[in-house]
Each structure stands twice: as C-alpha cells, then as structure tokens.
Design a protein around this motif. Structure first.
Motif, PDB file in Angstrom:
ATOM      1  N   ASN A 126      16.233   6.933  -3.498  1.00 39.99           N
ATOM      2  CA  ASN A 126      16.678   7.468  -2.202  1.00 39.99           C
ATOM      3  C   ASN A 126      15.506   8.048  -1.409  1.00 39.99           C
ATOM      4  OD1 ASN A 126      18.608   7.975  -0.223  1.00 39.99           O
ATOM      5  ND2 ASN A 126      19.052  10.027  -1.005  1.00 39.99           N
ATOM      6  N   LEU A 127      14.384   7.335  -1.448  1.00 40.23           N
ATOM      7  CA  LEU A 127      13.191   7.746  -0.715  1.00 40.23           C
ATOM      8  C   LEU A 127      13.046   6.924   0.560  1.00 40.23           C
ATOM      9  CD1 LEU A 127      10.502   8.024  -3.557  1.00 40.23           C
ATOM     10  CD2 LEU A 127      11.467   9.929  -2.243  1.00 40.23           C
ATOM     11  N   PRO A 128      12.475   7.506   1.599  1.00 39.61           N
ATOM     12  CA  PRO A 128      12.158   6.710   2.786  1.00 39.61           C
ATOM     13  C   PRO A 128      10.914   5.861   2.514  1.00 39.61           C
ATOM     14  CG  PRO A 128      11.276   8.902   3.043  1.00 39.61           C
ATOM     15  CD  PRO A 128      12.059   8.906   1.736  1.00 39.61           C
ATOM     16  N   LYS A 129      10.624   4.926   3.388  1.00 39.45           N
ATOM     17  CA  LYS A 129       9.361   4.216   3.277  1.00 39.45           C
ATOM     18  C   LYS A 129       8.223   5.218   3.425  1.00 39.45           C
ATOM     19  CE  LYS A 129      10.868  -0.313   4.981  1.00 39.45           C
ATOM     20  NZ  LYS A 129      10.660  -1.368   6.011  1.00 39.45           N
ATOM     21  N   PRO A 130       7.084   4.950   2.794  1.00 37.30           N
ATOM     22  CA  PRO A 130       5.968   5.896   2.918  1.00 37.30           C
ATOM     23  C   PRO A 130       5.641   6.192   4.381  1.00 37.30           C
ATOM     24  CG  PRO A 130       5.479   4.256   1.249  1.00 37.30           C
ATOM     25  CD  PRO A 130       6.750   3.815   1.912  1.00 37.30           C
ATOM     26  N   HIS A 131       5.391   7.458   4.669  1.00 38.74           N
ATOM     27  CA  HIS A 131       5.035   7.848   6.026  1.00 38.74           C
ATOM     28  C   HIS A 131       3.609   7.400   6.366  1.00 38.74           C
ATOM     29  CE1 HIS A 131       8.084  10.783   4.575  1.00 38.74           C
ATOM     30  NE2 HIS A 131       8.611  10.528   5.753  1.00 38.74           N
ATOM     31  N   ILE A 132       2.757   7.372   5.327  1.00 41.84           N
ATOM     32  CA  ILE A 132       1.364   6.920   5.486  1.00 41.84           C
ATOM     33  C   ILE A 132       1.069   5.916   4.385  1.00 41.84           C
ATOM     34  CG2 ILE A 132      -1.062   7.604   5.446  1.00 41.84           C
ATOM     35  CD1 ILE A 132      -0.152  10.406   6.380  1.00 41.84           C
ATOM     36  N   SER A 133       0.579   4.741   4.757  1.00 44.08           N
ATOM     37  CA  SER A 133       0.207   3.708   3.779  1.00 44.08           C
ATOM     38  C   SER A 133      -1.263   3.376   3.948  1.00 44.08           C
ATOM     39  CB  SER A 133       1.059   2.449   3.966  1.00 44.08           C
ATOM     40  OG  SER A 133       2.415   2.722   3.679  1.00 44.08           O
ATOM     41  N   LEU A 134      -2.039   3.557   2.893  1.00 43.35           N
ATOM     42  CA  LEU A 134      -3.482   3.293   2.971  1.00 43.35           C
ATOM     43  C   LEU A 134      -3.819   1.838   2.685  1.00 43.35           C
ATOM     44  CD1 LEU A 134      -4.879   6.494   1.198  1.00 43.35           C
ATOM     45  CD2 LEU A 134      -4.323   6.140   3.609  1.00 43.35           C
ATOM     46  N   GLY A 135      -2.943   1.118   1.966  1.00 37.11           N
ATOM     47  CA  GLY A 135      -3.127  -0.314   1.743  1.00 37.11           C
ATOM     48  C   GLY A 135      -4.387  -0.685   0.993  1.00 37.11           C
TER      49      GLY A 135
END
Length: 375
Positions: free
Chosen positions: A55-64
C-alpha cells in the motif's frame, strides 16, 4: 512547519522496512515522508506489485541508478542523491538495511551536513568478505542516529566506540511489515493453490553469491536438496541469479525432474509468505527470512557460516548449517528445543511507532535549540 523526511530504498527488502514507517509518518501532521528509490534493483512489474502489496505510493524521487559493480553503484548513487539534496534539503534522511545505496546516501547526506538515521543499525556478521558488512560498519560509523532491532546491535555499536547517546533500540521493523500484511497473506492460501498440505512441506530460497556462484558448492547444495525432498516435499521459488547459475553449471535439467520438488518463479511478498506461513520448515540463505521465521516460530535452516542476526539463533528458530550437515539438522529438528510461545523482545509490530516517537523527540530538541532544522 512540516518536516520533510527522506526514506531511502533500493531493493525489495528495503521497501519492506520503509513501508511501516512511511504509513506511521503519514499519520503525523508535522511530517512529510518522501520515498526515494535509488533504482539499485528495479523491475517495473515486480515493484508495481510490491508497492500495491505494501500500500505504498510510487516513489516520490527516483534516481534510476541501475546495476553495476559495487563501486559503480555506490558512486552513482552518491552523485545522483547529492544533486537531489542540493536542490531541496530534507530535515532528516532515513536509510535502512545494508545495501550499497544505504552507505552511498548516508555519505552524500552527512557531507552536506544533513542528519542521517540508520534503521536496522548495529547488525554484524563479523565477516568482512560480505559487501553488506562493509556497508553496515561505514553507515553506522558516520550516521547521526542509530536505531537497533535487538540487544546485540547495541552491544556491537558500543564495542566499536560509538556513543550510547546515538543509539536507540526500536525493535525489528520487518516484523511490523509482517504483522501489517498478515491478514492479506492469509487470504492468499498459496499452499492450497499449489496442492500442498499445510505443515507438511518445506520452502527453499537461495541467492547469495557465496552459495550459488561456486559450481562445486551449488552442486553439493542441489544434491542435498534432492535428498531432503525424499523426506519432505520442497517448494523452491527460484531467484533469477540462482536459475542462471544452475543452467550454467548444467544442474538445472536434473534438478527440475526431482520428485517432490516444486519449482516456482519468484513470487510476490504476499504469495511467498503465504507459503511460509503454512510450511513445516524453511531452508534459506536470506537475512530477512531468519527474522520472519523466528517470529512465526517456524524452523529455519540458514545455509551460511555466520549471521548478522544472532538473536534468531539464540532466541529464535534459526539454525546455521551447511550442505553436509543439513540432512542431519533436519532429522534432529524434533529434538531441538523450540519454544513456540517465546517472543523476541520488541519484535511486536510496533517498531515504526517507536521510530516516529524518537524522530519527534529529535525534532523537538532541534526546534528548541536551532529554530527547526535537523539539517
């Protein structure tokens, strides 16, 4: 003014650790939890399912960042995360576990004067050949706040000369996730779907390079697992790394034809833990499973010479073993004293609550002295 708290995650076990804390912080009026995914391990389909399960949102910050050598990953994460921090400073960075991203984000933040807390601090295997051990030692040496899961964590840190003022024992955050997910796990009924009788089969997981990259060791493990399956049916969700090595060493074809062994693709957390909930025993080289099986009071046979979670051996159901000893250890399982009523202290599903309380205390202290910034 609300406080921005970065929760760093890089691999599936990291998300298990940040999920309870993210949900607990989301209930606080003073906190803005921000999920930072470094991308050290990433599969879009797998993570979409994982986020949904937790039940987590998509990451707010993605460094990739992606894959690479240890140095490449660590360096790329440091560079990318430093840029993120310079664009917008959080009030606190929370790192978890012991992957390369853990130490990389810690170094990037502390060099900019931003406070860092390490969740699951103080774990030690004593084996410096493990990259994770190096990451643990460095992270704990430079982080500002150290949240430990068990007494041995406190003792390790104190022995290394770390001030007791930095250490707070909060319990095991992985158990929070397990408790949080238990109703959904029980609904999966994975054993029934696979035609497995509850309490009468074992679960196998193998992925560590020390076990699967060495041809002779992997052949010995495969032979032992075949003999174990003669005594109890085994279910083996196969890690991609392990499958590749089994095929490379020409073990795969003979292993998959073994009677009483069921091979599965990697499962979602809910499906996998559903199998574990109903099994008789677990054979693994995982770290997290040592904890989860100890909480569930399920015998766990860990194919490693050491563990950074000794409390699972001392107070839990974990047994360190080898391919040579595994059959005897399993045969002796009924003779081993496993107290099914014993619970490990602070492994109670409330670690996130204690972490939030500690963060609030730290923020309040900083507010009183420096007008509101942990950074």
């Amino acid at each position: 003014m609300k406080k921005i708290i970065h929760l760093i995650a890089a691999a599936r076990p990291n998300f298990m650790k940040i999920a309870p804390l993210y949900h607990a912080l989301s209930l606080e009026t003073w906190a803005i939890p921000v999920i930072v995914h470094t991308g050290q391990h990433y599969d879009e389909n797998m993570f979409a399912s994982f986020f949904k399960d937790l039940n987590l949102p998509k990451p707010h910050i993605s460094l990739g960042i992606g894959s690479g050598t240890h140095a490449e990953q660590t360096g790329r994460v440091m560079i990318a995360y430093e840029k993120t921090l310079m664009e917008a400073r959080p009030d606190l960075v929370v790192v978890v576990g012991d992957v390369n991203s853990t130490v990389a984000c810690t170094l990037a933040a502390v060099k900019l004067g931003i406070k860092v807390a390490h969740l699951e601090a103080g774990l030690r295997s004593g084996d410096r050949s493990m990259p994770e051990e190096i990451n643990r030692v460095i992270t704990d040496a430079v982080a500002d706040y150290l949240w430990t899961p068990s007494p041995d964590g406190d003792e390790n840190l104190l022995r290394e000369g770390i001030s007791a003022k930095k250490i707070t024992r909060v319990g095991n955050i992985m158990i929070d996730s397990l408790v949080m997910m238990t109703p959904a796990i029980r609904e999966e009924k994975e054993a029934k779907k696979k035609g497995l009788p509850p309490g009468k089969y074992g679960v196998v997981t193998l992925h560590r390079p020390s076990n699967v990259d060495d041809e002779s060791k992997l052949m010995a493990l495969a032979d032992t697992l075949k003999r174990v399956s003669e005594k109890i049916p085994m279910v083996f969700p196969v890690h991609p790394r392990t499958e590749n090595k089994l095929k490379e060493y020409c073990i795969w074809d003979q292993l998959i034809n073994t009677p009483n062994m069921t091979f599965l693709e990697p499962l979602s957390y809910k499906s996998f833990m559903s199998l574990v909930f109903d099994c008789r025993l677990v054979i693994t080289d995982s770290g997290g499973l040592q904890e989860e099986t100890s909480f569930l009071r399920i015998p766990c046979f860990t194919l490693r010479p050491n563990t950074e979670r000794p409390v699972t051996v001392i107070e839990g159901t974990n047994i360190l073993t080898t391919a040579d000893r595994l059959l005897d250890d399993i045969s002796n399982i009924n003779a081993k004293a496993i107290n099914v009523n014993k619970k490990i202290h602070l492994w109670d599903g409330r670690a996130a609550e204690r972490v939030v309380k500690n963060i609030k205390c730290l923020l309040d202290i900083r507010l009183a002295s420096t007008e509101g910034s942990l950074g």
